[in-house]
Design an enzyme around this catalytic site. Structure first.
Site, mmCIF file in Angstrom:
data_model
loop_
_atom_site.group_PDB
_atom_site.id
_atom_site.type_symbol
_atom_site.label_atom_id
_atom_site.label_comp_id
_atom_site.label_asym_id
_atom_site.label_seq_id
_atom_site.Cartn_x
_atom_site.Cartn_y
_atom_site.Cartn_z
ATOM 1 C CB SER A 59 -0.673 0.151 1.047
ATOM 2 O OG SER A 59 -1.615 1.221 1.293
ATOM 3 C CB VAL A 64 8.599 0.254 3.670
ATOM 4 C CG1 VAL A 64 9.665 -0.527 2.682
ATOM 5 C CG2 VAL A 64 9.316 0.385 5.000
ATOM 6 C CB CYS A 65 4.454 1.194 0.319
ATOM 7 S SG CYS A 65 4.324 -0.452 0.770
ATOM 8 C CG ASP A 66 5.875 7.874 1.245
ATOM 9 O OD1 ASP A 66 7.139 8.113 0.825
ATOM 10 O OD2 ASP A 66 5.041 8.495 1.194
#
Length: 173
Positions: A59, A64-66
């Site tokens: 997501s 971390v995804c950002d």
């Protein structure tokens, strides 16, 4: 019969089950049908003739995804027109668009696997317990042969960023 793989990944140290095959270097990349927005879809064929770096995140609204998406967005500027970077998550398409606008991410293409998780199943990264796609990076050559695969052991860890970028640059050479 859908393949389930256990003991290959964890979330905060707890085992998770990945649905789908374990793709390997040399495999032909499975096709996909993902949403660009609620009405427009994209398939692998839409990116024919390009080297594809596929960054898979659970997501965009997590740290971390950002960071992963921002990093590949920065790298995209250096790779040129022969390369497309796709970020795939199960986030709704309008949430992806909102996040990209807020983050100033404009070089990667975000695609949503929210409808039926078909990408996650085809690429072996669908998390059974969460119906989200597990963190992974794939590099496909212009003929859609997989040239690099990184499926993380722990969902919350950063991928190795240098290796997939090096794999793309090798294909450009």
């Amino acid at each position: 019969m859908t393949q389930e793989r256990t003991n290959v990944a964890t979330f905060k140290g707890n085992p998770i089950t990945l649905i789908g095959p374990e793709l390997k270097v040399g495999d032909k990349a499975p096709d996909f049908r993902l949403n660009k927005n609620l009405l427009e879809e994209a398939t692998l064929a839409d990116y024919d003739g390009k080297i594809k770096l596929i960054s898979v995140v659970p997501s965009l609204d997590t740290g971390v995804c950002d960071a992963q998406t921002r990093r590949f967005n920065q790298e995209a500027a250096e790779l040129g027109e022969d390369v497309i970077i796709l970020t795939i998550s199960a986030d709704l398409p309008f949430a992806q668009a909102r996040w990209c606008g807020a983050a100033g991410v404009d070089r990667v293409v975000t695609l949503s696997d929210y409808k039926d998780n078909s990408f996650g199943k085809a690429y072996g990264v669908l998390i059974k317990e969460f119906a989200l796609d597990h963190r992974a990076v794939f590099v496909l050559d212009k003929d859609n042969t997989i040239r690099y695969v990184q499926v993380l052991n722990e969902m919350g860890e950063h991928p190795n960023y240098e290796e997939p970028i090096a794999a793309v640059k090798q294909l450009l050479a």
